[in-house]
Motif scaffolding. Structure first.
Motif, PDB file in Angstrom:
ATOM      1  N   ARG A 344       2.858  24.521 -12.063  1.00 51.84           N
ATOM      2  CA  ARG A 344       2.275  23.465 -11.240  1.00 51.84           C
ATOM      3  C   ARG A 344       3.360  22.448 -10.899  1.00 51.84           C
ATOM      4  O   ARG A 344       4.269  22.217 -11.700  1.00 51.84           O
ATOM      5  N   PHE A 345       3.249  21.867  -9.720  1.00 49.77           N
ATOM      6  CA  PHE A 345       4.191  20.802  -9.389  1.00 49.77           C
ATOM      7  C   PHE A 345       3.476  19.738  -8.568  1.00 49.77           C
ATOM      8  O   PHE A 345       2.647  20.019  -7.702  1.00 49.77           O
ATOM      9  N   LEU A 346       3.802  18.490  -8.916  1.00 50.00           N
ATOM     10  CA  LEU A 346       3.264  17.316  -8.246  1.00 50.00           C
ATOM     11  C   LEU A 346       4.254  16.875  -7.182  1.00 50.00           C
ATOM     12  O   LEU A 346       5.442  16.677  -7.467  1.00 50.00           O
ATOM     13  N   ASN A 347       3.793  16.717  -5.946  1.00 52.36           N
ATOM     14  CA  ASN A 347       4.640  16.297  -4.836  1.00 52.36           C
ATOM     15  C   ASN A 347       4.094  14.972  -4.310  1.00 52.36           C
ATOM     16  O   ASN A 347       3.055  14.932  -3.649  1.00 52.36           O
ATOM     17  N   ILE A 348       4.784  13.865  -4.632  1.00 56.73           N
ATOM     18  CA  ILE A 348       4.270  12.537  -4.306  1.00 56.73           C
ATOM     19  C   ILE A 348       5.438  11.610  -4.014  1.00 56.73           C
ATOM     20  O   ILE A 348       6.586  11.900  -4.370  1.00 56.73           O
ATOM     21  N   THR A 349       5.148  10.490  -3.354  1.00 57.42           N
ATOM     22  CA  THR A 349       6.215   9.565  -2.954  1.00 57.42           C
ATOM     23  C   THR A 349       6.717   8.748  -4.140  1.00 57.42           C
ATOM     24  O   THR A 349       5.984   8.469  -5.079  1.00 57.42           O
ATOM     25  N   PHE A 350       7.984   8.337  -4.029  1.00 59.77           N
ATOM     26  CA  PHE A 350       8.667   7.677  -5.143  1.00 59.77           C
ATOM     27  C   PHE A 350       8.569   6.157  -5.075  1.00 59.77           C
ATOM     28  O   PHE A 350       8.255   5.497  -6.049  1.00 59.77           O
ATOM     29  N   GLY A 351       8.873   5.579  -3.912  1.00 60.06           N
ATOM     30  CA  GLY A 351       9.102   4.136  -3.842  1.00 60.06           C
ATOM     31  C   GLY A 351       7.854   3.323  -3.631  1.00 60.06           C
ATOM     32  O   GLY A 351       6.727   3.726  -3.926  1.00 60.06           O
ATOM     33  N   CYS A 352       8.076   2.135  -3.057  1.00 64.60           N
ATOM     34  CA  CYS A 352       7.014   1.139  -2.871  1.00 64.60           C
ATOM     35  C   CYS A 352       6.360   1.334  -1.507  1.00 64.60           C
ATOM     36  O   CYS A 352       7.055   1.505  -0.503  1.00 64.60           O
ATOM     37  N   PRO A 353       5.024   1.285  -1.437  1.00 62.48           N
ATOM     38  CA  PRO A 353       4.356   1.442  -0.134  1.00 62.48           C
ATOM     39  C   PRO A 353       4.390   0.189   0.728  1.00 62.48           C
ATOM     40  O   PRO A 353       3.917   0.225   1.856  1.00 62.48           O
ATOM     41  N   MET A 354       4.916  -0.928   0.224  1.00 65.47           N
ATOM     42  CA  MET A 354       4.953  -2.176   0.976  1.00 65.47           C
ATOM     43  C   MET A 354       6.065  -2.150   2.023  1.00 65.47           C
ATOM     44  O   MET A 354       7.145  -1.599   1.801  1.00 65.47           O
ATOM     45  N   ASP A 355       5.810  -2.801   3.161  1.00 68.56           N
ATOM     46  CA  ASP A 355       6.807  -2.887   4.225  1.00 68.56           C
ATOM     47  C   ASP A 355       7.896  -3.891   3.868  1.00 68.56           C
ATOM     48  O   ASP A 355       7.604  -5.014   3.427  1.00 68.56           O
ATOM     49  N   GLU A 356       9.149  -3.505   4.094  1.00 61.02           N
ATOM     50  CA  GLU A 356      10.303  -4.392   3.989  1.00 61.02           C
ATOM     51  C   GLU A 356      10.349  -5.171   2.680  1.00 61.02           C
ATOM     52  O   GLU A 356      10.584  -6.379   2.648  1.00 61.02           O
ATOM     53  N   VAL A 357      10.132  -4.478   1.574  1.00 60.91           N
ATOM     54  CA  VAL A 357      10.227  -5.077   0.244  1.00 60.91           C
ATOM     55  C   VAL A 357      11.418  -4.470  -0.479  1.00 60.91           C
ATOM     56  O   VAL A 357      11.532  -3.237  -0.563  1.00 60.91           O
ATOM     57  N   VAL A 358      12.293  -5.314  -0.995  1.00 57.50           N
ATOM     58  CA  VAL A 358      13.417  -4.862  -1.819  1.00 57.50           C
ATOM     59  C   VAL A 358      12.976  -4.892  -3.277  1.00 57.50           C
ATOM     60  O   VAL A 358      12.349  -5.847  -3.721  1.00 57.50           O
ATOM     61  N   ILE A 359      13.306  -3.838  -4.011  1.00 54.57           N
ATOM     62  CA  ILE A 359      12.917  -3.751  -5.419  1.00 54.57           C
ATOM     63  C   ILE A 359      14.181  -3.755  -6.268  1.00 54.57           C
ATOM     64  O   ILE A 359      14.995  -2.840  -6.173  1.00 54.57           O
ATOM     65  N   ASP A 360      14.328  -4.797  -7.074  1.00 53.88           N
ATOM     66  CA  ASP A 360      15.503  -4.863  -7.949  1.00 53.88           C
ATOM     67  C   ASP A 360      15.441  -3.804  -9.038  1.00 53.88           C
ATOM     68  O   ASP A 360      16.443  -3.173  -9.359  1.00 53.88           O
ATOM     69  N   ASP A 361      14.276  -3.621  -9.627  1.00 58.72           N
ATOM     70  CA  ASP A 361      14.133  -2.649 -10.725  1.00 58.72           C
ATOM     71  C   ASP A 361      12.792  -1.934 -10.563  1.00 58.72           C
ATOM     72  O   ASP A 361      11.741  -2.556 -10.680  1.00 58.72           O
ATOM     73  N   LEU A 362      12.859  -0.632 -10.275  1.00 56.51           N
ATOM     74  CA  LEU A 362      11.654   0.178 -10.080  1.00 56.51           C
ATOM     75  C   LEU A 362      11.550   1.205 -11.201  1.00 56.51           C
ATOM     76  O   LEU A 362      12.496   1.941 -11.465  1.00 56.51           O
ATOM     77  N   ILE A 363      10.391   1.232 -11.865  1.00 59.09           N
ATOM     78  CA  ILE A 363      10.114   2.218 -12.905  1.00 59.09           C
ATOM     79  C   ILE A 363       8.879   3.007 -12.476  1.00 59.09           C
ATOM     80  O   ILE A 363       7.825   2.419 -12.231  1.00 59.09           O
ATOM     81  N   VAL A 364       9.036   4.305 -12.357  1.00 57.65           N
ATOM     82  CA  VAL A 364       7.936   5.198 -11.992  1.00 57.65           C
ATOM     83  C   VAL A 364       7.614   6.062 -13.205  1.00 57.65           C
ATOM     84  O   VAL A 364       8.490   6.775 -13.714  1.00 57.65           O
ATOM     85  N   LYS A 365       6.365   5.980 -13.666  1.00 59.02           N
ATOM     86  CA  LYS A 365       5.927   6.780 -14.813  1.00 59.02           C
ATOM     87  C   LYS A 365       4.860   7.763 -14.348  1.00 59.02           C
ATOM     88  O   LYS A 365       3.838   7.351 -13.786  1.00 59.02           O
ATOM     89  N   VAL A 366       5.117   9.047 -14.579  1.00 61.22           N
ATOM     90  CA  VAL A 366       4.168  10.104 -14.228  1.00 61.22           C
ATOM     91  C   VAL A 366       3.526  10.597 -15.522  1.00 61.22           C
ATOM     92  O   VAL A 366       4.209  11.149 -16.392  1.00 61.22           O
ATOM     93  N   VAL A 367       2.223  10.349 -15.655  1.00 59.72           N
ATOM     94  CA  VAL A 367       1.471  10.737 -16.848  1.00 59.72           C
ATOM     95  C   VAL A 367       0.777  12.062 -16.560  1.00 59.72           C
ATOM     96  O   VAL A 367      -0.100  12.139 -15.690  1.00 59.72           O
TER      97      VAL A 367
END
Length: 609
Positions: A344-367
């Motif tokens: 099985r494989f999950l295919n999903i977006t990584f970043g932020c869905p907000m427009d024109e937002v800079v993220i200094d530190d992004l942590i994505v946890k897939v449970v």
């Protein structure tokens, strides 16, 4: 400015101190800098020619360190065929070639096919920078416009000779305070054009400084934690925790809600009024809340291609202000989870869905669901990865969690990534079987309880002994309560002495002593029947000595405290000095401290029994 000119001087010296690579020549460079938001995007179109004798398999890019430290994304591609064909990405990696200036960072573009002698290739290079627009002035009032400064080079910095080049800088519109004048530079509407420049040697550099109006909110998520929880029962739950800040010009002075709402064209033009999150299609169960609770000022609409969430913070965010909130939503499992060759494989977006937002530190946890094995991740860019375990309802061994962390994230990073794992379908039966077993055991226990006779005869010796012991316990508790009330009266006496040393009011101190003495006598009367019962009860034989000792210690403590109180009041009436008073009460104080410790220890001992 000093750093810019210092860098310029060094690069000019580098043109003759460093032996530039002569295999390649850039015949034409068209560079376009987009400054319409707080994220700087630079698209450079390079026409590269091989002027050497050997086949060239890589192209070097040079970026000044002062810009490279803010580099968020670097992408190289070319169009297949003539004209506008499909874009083919080229691998890009940071390199450290020998003999090159240390004030530059170098990146290598690997070509799919070597560039032969006399051949040319047009390559597009997209570089994205964050935190490159500096507010100037750094503080503005609510009614002021936001002015920013941007620094760059009018010449394209390259380790190769550049035959022809031009630069277009796109501004967001509004006032242009100043810009570096060049003989070939001009301002047309909201665009500054430099060039063309002909036959520039390697590492040519010409600093430019632009000072212009930019009222876009500089939205920066200092930390964003995205949790993607996969459930094989039909849904994916996504929770995003935002810690947001406005990094534009700091707001000075007071905030006027009246001006902000009635004259929006003047009040807070650079403030953050709303955010738009572009969610995947068929997103549902959407919520938006902060530390206080749910926020109702949000709007949601969508169709078969997208779902758009427009949210408004509880208050407008001005420069230097911060806020934090959480959004969450669910997605259909079948849209993002797939099966391939038993995996099985999950295919999903990584970043932020907000427009024109800079993220200094992004942590994505897939449970992943409990029982998932052989977990691996495929991300189109470099991230820091580690594994965790999360426990939720009905879990036994916990759910595997793969965590990804990336710094300096921009909207271009909101691309798809994949999480591969193996899962046995029999594991889906664990939770239903646990629920069935739990309810079955509960029903069996209820049936056994209803048919069992667990009553105790009220005439049995054990029942009578239990009642007697309960009565002893209740009496001991009453004794403890009386002792604690006595100790409370002791504290009031001590407090009256402190007030006496502060105010010198002898009469008030004597009145307090009289009241406390009467209260202690009443409490002593309450103790007599209780002590008599405990002394005569066989069940209290074990605890009686300690209770008796406790009452005796408290009685002695009363006597010493009254003696101390009388001595202090007498000293104040005779107007003794502070040193003389301390000498007279020192013996009492030492004894009182020891007695108080004994009383506390006895109370703790009785509580344990």
């Amino acid at each position: 400015m000093r750093k810019v000119f210092a860098c310029a001087l060094f690069l000019l010296l580098a043109t003759w101190m460093t032996t530039a690579r002569s295999d390649l020549v850039i015949s034409k460079v068209d560079r376009r800098i987009d400054l319409t938001s707080h994220i700087v995007r630079v698209l450079s179109t390079l026409k590269v020619e091989n002027a050497g004798r050997v086949v060239v398999s890589e192209i070097l890019l040079a970026i000044p360190n002062m810009q490279a430290k803010n580099l968020a994304n670097l992408k190289a591609f070319y169009n297949e065929g003539k004209g506008k064909g499909s874009a083919i990405n080229l691998p890009v990696a940071e390199v450290h070639p020998e003999g090159m200036p240390r004030e530059l960072s170098f990146y290598s573009i690997s070509l799919h096919e070597g560039l032969e002698k006399g051949k040319s290739l047009t390559v597009n290079v997209l570089t994205i920078f964050t935190h490159s627009l500096q507010p100037f002035p750094e503080e503005i009032s609510q009614s002021d416009v936001q002015l920013v400064v941007y620094q760059d080079s009018a010449y394209y910095v390259s380790p190769y000779e550049v035959k022809s080049q031009s630069l277009n800088v796109l501004l967001p519109g509004g006032r242009v305070e100043s810009y570096t004048k060049h003989p070939s530079g001009k301002l047309v509407d909201s665009e500054i054009k430099y060039g063309p420049y002909e036959k520039l040697p390697p590492f040519s550099y010409s600093p430019i400084v632009l000072h212009f109006e930019n009222n876009n909110p500089f939205v920066v998520a200092q930390e964003l934690v995205r949790e993607i929880e996969v459930s094989h029962w039909g849904s994916i739950q996504i929770t995003e925790h935002y810690n947001l800040a406005h990094k534009g010009a700091t707001n000075k002075g007071g905030f006027s809600r009246l001006d902000y709402q009635s004259r929006s064209y003047m009040g807070g033009r650079s403030s953050l009024r709303q955010l738009i999150a572009r969610l995947p299609p068929r997103a549902h169960s959407i919520y938006y809340r902060d530390d206080i609770g749910n926020i109702s000022t949000s709007h949601l609409w969508g169709d078969s291609r997208k779902t758009q969430l427009e949210i408004e913070p509880r208050f407008p965010i001005f420069g230097g202000w911060r806020t934090s909130f959480t959004i969450g939503y669910s997605l259909p499992l079948q849209d993002f989870l797939f099966v391939s060759e038993g995996n099985r494989f999950l295919n999903i977006t990584f970043g932020c869905p907000m427009d024109e937002v800079v993220i200094d530190d992004l942590i994505v946890k897939v449970v992943l669901p409990e029982g998932s094995k052989e977990v691996s991740v495929s991300v189109p860019f470099h991230t820091k990865q580690w594994h965790e375990t999360k426990y939720s309802h009905l879990d036994i061994i916990g759910r595997p969690v793969v965590a990804l962390e990336k710094h300096n994230v921009v909207p271009e990073h909101n691309t798809y990534f994949q999480v591969h794992y193996k899962f046995n379908n029999l594991s889906l039966l664990w939770e239903p079987l646990m629920l069935i077993s739990g309810f079955l055991l509960l029903f069996v226990a209820c049936i056994a309880y209803m048919h069992a006779d667990m009553s105790i005869s009220k005439s049995s010796a054990s029942y009578i002994a239990k009642l007697q012991w309960d009565e002893v316990q209740a009496t001991v508790q009453q004794v403890q309560n009386v002792i604690r009330r006595c100790l409370s009266a002791h504290e009031k006496l001590e407090t009256s002495l402190q007030d006496l040393s502060r105010t010198g009011d002898v009469q008030s101190c004597k009145a307090t002593r009289k009241i406390a003495d009467g209260l202690l006598k009443e409490l002593s009367k309450e103790l007599k029947p209780l002590m008599g019962f405990l002394q005569s009860s066989p069940q209290a034989a074990q605890i009686w000595p300690k209770v008796e000792e406790l009452v005796a210690k408290e009685k002695e403590m009363q006597e010493k405290l009254m003696q101390k109180h009388v001595a202090v009041v007498d000293c104040f009436e005779k107007k003794y000095s502070g040193r003389e008073i301390e000498n007279r009460v020192a013996p009492y104080q030492q004894k009182l401290s020891a007695l108080k410790q004994d009383v506390d220890d006895l109370l703790d001992y009785i509580d344990e029994i």
